[in-house]
Structure formats: structure tokens, C-alpha cells
Design an enzyme around this catalytic site. Structure first.
Site, PDB file in Angstrom:
ATOM      1  N   ASP A 110      15.092 -22.526   0.838  1.00 53.00           N
ATOM      2  CA  ASP A 110      14.118 -21.449   0.990  1.00 53.00           C
ATOM      3  C   ASP A 110      14.899 -20.135   0.942  1.00 53.00           C
ATOM      4  O   ASP A 110      15.289 -19.694  -0.125  1.00 53.00           O
ATOM      5  CB  ASP A 110      13.387 -21.659   2.322  1.00 53.00           C
ATOM      6  N   LYS A 138      12.817 -23.065  -3.607  1.00 55.58           N
ATOM      7  CA  LYS A 138      11.892 -21.910  -3.570  1.00 55.58           C
ATOM      8  C   LYS A 138      12.697 -20.660  -3.914  1.00 55.58           C
ATOM      9  O   LYS A 138      13.019 -19.868  -3.032  1.00 55.58           O
ATOM     10  CB  LYS A 138      11.312 -21.741  -2.165  1.00 55.58           C
TER      11      LYS A 138
END
Length: 184
Positions: A110, A138
Site C-alpha cells: 500500500d 496499490k
């Protein structure tokens, strides 16, 4: 994958993002790639608990060459859907990794803060090589310069659960990746 007649436990599942079948196919392919790349080389799969434990188990079974497994724990979420920015390594490896080609098996990249700290720490232990395999990436959330060597899926910026990923320690047992929806 249809989630009809969901019990109360599943009320936070907004939608299935990646099906169980898609995950199995991608993990099998990753296992084949790693088996070829590390044939006749000492391989150590290192996972960061708890989120990647299911991915590690399935990936380990998909790898057809001898390998070892090591566990670390690091956290930055502290029962929230947002990373705190503070990374704490709470469990270290037992192995001397200087004799291994190390592959970090991660559940999701992330912001990249946690994995960046873990990678830096492992590099200081002088492995023969160090690569990162992540189930989910991500990239639009990245706050540090970090890229995986192999990402099974790239997803947009929403909070996901299932296949080891949790919210408040729940939902790890879902066989798919689903978008989490907080109470309205």
C-alpha cells in the site's frame, strides 16, 4: 463469486474484487516462475505475518523445488483502515539469511512503509539475493520508493479484506479478495 444470503459477518463486503479461482490461477503461475528462477539455489520464503500467511501457504505448495520458510511480523495499521506511518517489527527471523536467496512474500503493498523497512532490515543481513512477491499492489497509494519484483494483482485505492487480509482481525478466512465497506 456470488455472496448471496450473507450472514451478519459478511455485511461489510461491498463486492468481490478478485475471485478464489483467479487467485488460485495467479498463485500457480507465480509458483512456476519462482521454481524456474531458483532451481538448484537455496531459497527462503519470508512472510510478514499475519496478512500473508494464506498466500505463503498456497505459494509454497505451488513451488516445486526445495525451499524453506521464515516468519516475521510487522505492523502499521493498529486496528484501522489507514496505515499509521509507524512501522514496528514485532517478530524476527530465526534463520541466518546470508546463505539464502530470500523472497519476501507480502500480502499487499500500500504506502510501502512497512515493506520498505522490512526490506532494508533484511538487506542489512546480506542475503544472496532479495526479491519481493506481493499478492496485491496499490501503486497509487505509495509514499516511499518501492516496487515489487512480481505482483499478482494491481488494484485501485480501496480497502480490501479476505485471503489473509483483515479488518480488526476479522475476514482473513474469506477465500477471495473483497472490498470492505464500513458501517454507514
Amino acid at each position: 463469486m456470488q455472496m448471496t444470503n450473507m450472514p451478519e459477518f459478511h455485511k461489510h463486503i461491498k463486492r468481490v474484487v478478485i475471485s478464489e479461482e483467479e487467485i488460485k490461477e495467479a498463485v500457480t503461475k507465480a509458483g512456476e516462475i519462482l521454481s524456474l528462477e531458483y532451481k538448484d539455489k537455496p531459497l527462503l520464503l519470508v512472510t510478514i505475518l499475519k496478512g500473508a500467511f494464506i498466500f505463503l501457504a498456497d505459494l509454497s505448495r505451488a513451488i516445486t523445488i526445495p525451499h524453506e520458510i521464515g516468519f516475521m511480523a510487522a505492523k502499521s495499521y493498529f486496528e484501522s483502515t489507514e496505515s499509521s506511518g509507524n512501522v514496528e517489527i514485532t517478530l524476527d527471523l530465526a534463520q541466518d539469511i546470508s546463505k539464502y536467496n530470500v523472497v519476501i512474500v507480502e500480502d499487499i503493498i500500500d504506502t510501502g512503509r512497512t515493506l520498505s523497512k522490512v526490506r532494508e532490515y533484511l538487506e542489512s543481513k546480506n542475503p544472496l539475493s532479495l526479491k519481493i512477491v506481493t499478492l496485491l499492489d496499490k501503486p497509487e497509494r505509495r509514499l516511499v520508493k518501492l516496487q515489487s519484483d512480481y505482483a499478482l494483482f494491481t488494484i485501485p485505492d480501496y480497502f480490501v479484506i479476505g485471503y489473509g487480509l483483515d479488518y480488526g482481525e476479522y475476514y482473513r478466512n474469506l477465500p477471495c479478495i473483497a472490498e470492505f465497506e464500513e458501517d454507514k
